[in-house]
Design a protein around this motif. Structure first.
Motif, PDB file in Angstrom:
ATOM      1  N   ARG A  85       0.822  -1.221   0.000  1.00  0.00           N
ATOM      2  CA  ARG A  85       0.000   0.000   0.000  1.00  0.00           C
ATOM      3  C   ARG A  85       0.854   1.267   0.000  1.00  0.00           C
ATOM      4  NH1 ARG A  85      -3.436  -2.988   3.031  1.00  0.00           N
ATOM      5  NH2 ARG A  85      -2.622  -2.320   5.029  1.00  0.00           N
ATOM      6  N   TYR A  86       1.917   1.256   0.781  1.00  0.00           N
ATOM      7  CA  TYR A  86       2.740   2.460   0.890  1.00  0.00           C
ATOM      8  C   TYR A  86       3.914   2.483  -0.079  1.00  0.00           C
ATOM      9  CZ  TYR A  86      -0.021   3.601   4.945  1.00  0.00           C
ATOM     10  OH  TYR A  86      -1.065   3.913   5.755  1.00  0.00           O
ATOM     11  N   GLY A  87       4.287   1.337  -0.622  1.00  0.00           N
ATOM     12  CA  GLY A  87       5.445   1.285  -1.497  1.00  0.00           C
ATOM     13  C   GLY A  87       5.148   1.353  -2.977  1.00  0.00           C
ATOM     14  N   LEU A  88       3.985   0.858  -3.391  1.00  0.00           N
ATOM     15  CA  LEU A  88       3.688   0.813  -4.826  1.00  0.00           C
ATOM     16  C   LEU A  88       3.613   2.194  -5.459  1.00  0.00           C
ATOM     17  CD1 LEU A  88       1.034  -2.044  -5.205  1.00  0.00           C
ATOM     18  CD2 LEU A  88       3.434  -2.048  -5.912  1.00  0.00           C
ATOM     19  N   THR A  89       3.102   3.159  -4.735  1.00  0.00           N
ATOM     20  CA  THR A  89       2.945   4.506  -5.311  1.00  0.00           C
ATOM     21  C   THR A  89       3.966   5.503  -4.775  1.00  0.00           C
ATOM     22  OG1 THR A  89       1.298   5.055  -3.626  1.00  0.00           O
ATOM     23  CG2 THR A  89       0.478   4.182  -5.736  1.00  0.00           C
ATOM     24  N   ALA A  90       4.849   5.042  -3.918  1.00  0.00           N
ATOM     25  CA  ALA A  90       5.854   5.942  -3.334  1.00  0.00           C
ATOM     26  C   ALA A  90       6.931   6.280  -4.368  1.00  0.00           C
ATOM     27  CB  ALA A  90       6.503   5.281  -2.118  1.00  0.00           C
ATOM     28  N   PRO A  91       7.446   7.489  -4.280  1.00  0.00           N
ATOM     29  CA  PRO A  91       8.587   7.820  -5.148  1.00  0.00           C
ATOM     30  C   PRO A  91       9.818   7.053  -4.660  1.00  0.00           C
ATOM     31  CG  PRO A  91       8.191   9.584  -3.567  1.00  0.00           C
ATOM     32  CD  PRO A  91       7.078   8.589  -3.395  1.00  0.00           C
ATOM     33  N   PRO A  92      10.870   6.995  -5.466  1.00  0.00           N
ATOM     34  CA  PRO A  92      12.091   6.330  -4.996  1.00  0.00           C
ATOM     35  C   PRO A  92      12.497   6.882  -3.625  1.00  0.00           C
ATOM     36  CG  PRO A  92      12.293   6.913  -7.303  1.00  0.00           C
ATOM     37  CD  PRO A  92      11.011   7.533  -6.814  1.00  0.00           C
ATOM     38  N   GLY A  93      12.772   5.990  -2.721  1.00  0.00           N
ATOM     39  CA  GLY A  93      13.126   6.387  -1.361  1.00  0.00           C
ATOM     40  C   GLY A  93      12.902   5.233  -0.415  1.00  0.00           C
ATOM     41  N   PRO A  94      12.762   5.515   0.881  1.00  0.00           N
ATOM     42  CA  PRO A  94      12.719   4.450   1.887  1.00  0.00           C
ATOM     43  C   PRO A  94      11.538   3.496   1.744  1.00  0.00           C
ATOM     44  CG  PRO A  94      12.720   6.635   2.935  1.00  0.00           C
ATOM     45  CD  PRO A  94      12.784   6.837   1.466  1.00  0.00           C
ATOM     46  N   ARG A  95      10.354   4.000   1.386  1.00  0.00           N
ATOM     47  CA  ARG A  95       9.196   3.104   1.266  1.00  0.00           C
ATOM     48  C   ARG A  95       9.354   2.149   0.089  1.00  0.00           C
ATOM     49  NH1 ARG A  95       4.253   7.262   2.577  1.00  0.00           N
ATOM     50  NH2 ARG A  95       4.748   7.465   4.788  1.00  0.00           N
ATOM     51  N   ARG A  96       9.834   2.659  -1.020  1.00  0.00           N
ATOM     52  CA  ARG A  96      10.042   1.803  -2.195  1.00  0.00           C
ATOM     53  C   ARG A  96      11.168   0.812  -1.913  1.00  0.00           C
ATOM     54  NH1 ARG A  96       8.784   2.519  -7.746  1.00  0.00           N
ATOM     55  NH2 ARG A  96       7.023   3.684  -6.935  1.00  0.00           N
ATOM     56  N   THR A  97      12.208   1.273  -1.223  1.00  0.00           N
ATOM     57  CA  THR A  97      13.320   0.389  -0.867  1.00  0.00           C
ATOM     58  C   THR A  97      12.854  -0.720   0.065  1.00  0.00           C
ATOM     59  OG1 THR A  97      14.910   2.175  -1.161  1.00  0.00           O
ATOM     60  CG2 THR A  97      15.621   0.318   0.188  1.00  0.00           C
ATOM     61  N   ALA A  98      12.011  -0.383   1.031  1.00  0.00           N
ATOM     62  CA  ALA A  98      11.485  -1.399   1.951  1.00  0.00           C
ATOM     63  C   ALA A  98      10.651  -2.431   1.195  1.00  0.00           C
ATOM     64  CB  ALA A  98      10.644  -0.745   3.038  1.00  0.00           C
ATOM     65  N   LEU A  99       9.846  -1.994   0.221  1.00  0.00           N
ATOM     66  CA  LEU A  99       9.025  -2.907  -0.558  1.00  0.00           C
ATOM     67  C   LEU A  99       9.887  -3.867  -1.368  1.00  0.00           C
ATOM     68  CD1 LEU A  99       6.297  -3.882  -1.672  1.00  0.00           C
ATOM     69  CD2 LEU A  99       6.471  -2.057  -3.388  1.00  0.00           C
ATOM     70  N   PHE A 100      10.874  -3.320  -2.086  1.00  0.00           N
ATOM     71  CA  PHE A 100      11.694  -4.150  -2.959  1.00  0.00           C
ATOM     72  C   PHE A 100      12.848  -4.842  -2.225  1.00  0.00           C
ATOM     73  CE2 PHE A 100       9.353  -2.051  -6.225  1.00  0.00           C
ATOM     74  CZ  PHE A 100       9.361  -2.936  -7.287  1.00  0.00           C
ATOM     75  N   GLY A 101      13.128  -4.424  -1.000  1.00  0.00           N
ATOM     76  CA  GLY A 101      14.181  -5.056  -0.206  1.00  0.00           C
ATOM     77  C   GLY A 101      13.592  -6.111   0.714  1.00  0.00           C
ATOM     78  N   ASP A 102      13.325  -5.718   1.947  1.00  0.00           N
ATOM     79  CA  ASP A 102      12.789  -6.657   2.929  1.00  0.00           C
ATOM     80  C   ASP A 102      11.452  -7.239   2.496  1.00  0.00           C
ATOM     81  OD1 ASP A 102      14.989  -6.252   4.510  1.00  0.00           O
ATOM     82  OD2 ASP A 102      13.960  -5.044   6.019  1.00  0.00           O
TER      83      ASP A 102
END
Length: 129
Positions: free
Chosen positions: A20-37
């Motif tokens: 919910r928070y990572g799919l539409t987030a710009p590059p940054g911590p939320r997107r990194t958390a989605l694609f990382g952990d």
């Protein structure tokens, strides 16, 4: 992100929230958390359910072609019922964003990353014997 998380810790992450928070987030911590952990945790969960990487890759292609809403409505998005139930919740979390093609493409890339991580886990296990 914490590179020292165990498989159990990764598996307990709330993928719905990450999506919910990572799919539409710009590059940054939320997107990194989605694609990382997040991707690592999803791979752990699906691998434990015996999911083949190619079925997750196929689902990624389906999301890219038809969108999150279409994939969420599939009766069996993955071959195993247990894995389908898990993934259906993840797809539904992304569907509620109303972010259109942008969220669909990001979700497809994320699912492709999950498929790659499942394959790496399986290859590593095979190599270890």
């Amino acid at each position: 992100m914490n590179p020292d998380r165990t498989d159990d810790e990764l598996a307990r992450l709330d993928m719905g929230v990450l999506l919910r928070y990572g799919l539409t987030a710009p590059p940054g911590p939320r997107r990194t958390a989605l694609f990382g952990d997040g991707a690592a945790g999803a791979a752990v969960l699906l691998d434990r359910l015996g999911t083949r990487p190619r079925s997750v890759a196929f689902l990624a292609d389906t999301v890219r072609a038809g969108g999150l809403a279409y994939a969420a409505g599939l009766p069996e998005p993955l071959p195993r019922p247990e894995a389908s139930a898990v993934v259906r919740d993840w797809l539904a979390a992304g569907t509620g964003l109303a972010a259109g093609v942008t969220a669909d493409d990001t979700a497809a890339r994320w699912l492709r990353a999950v498929a790659t991580l499942i394959e790496l886990r399986q290859l590593t296990r095979t190599a270890r014997g």
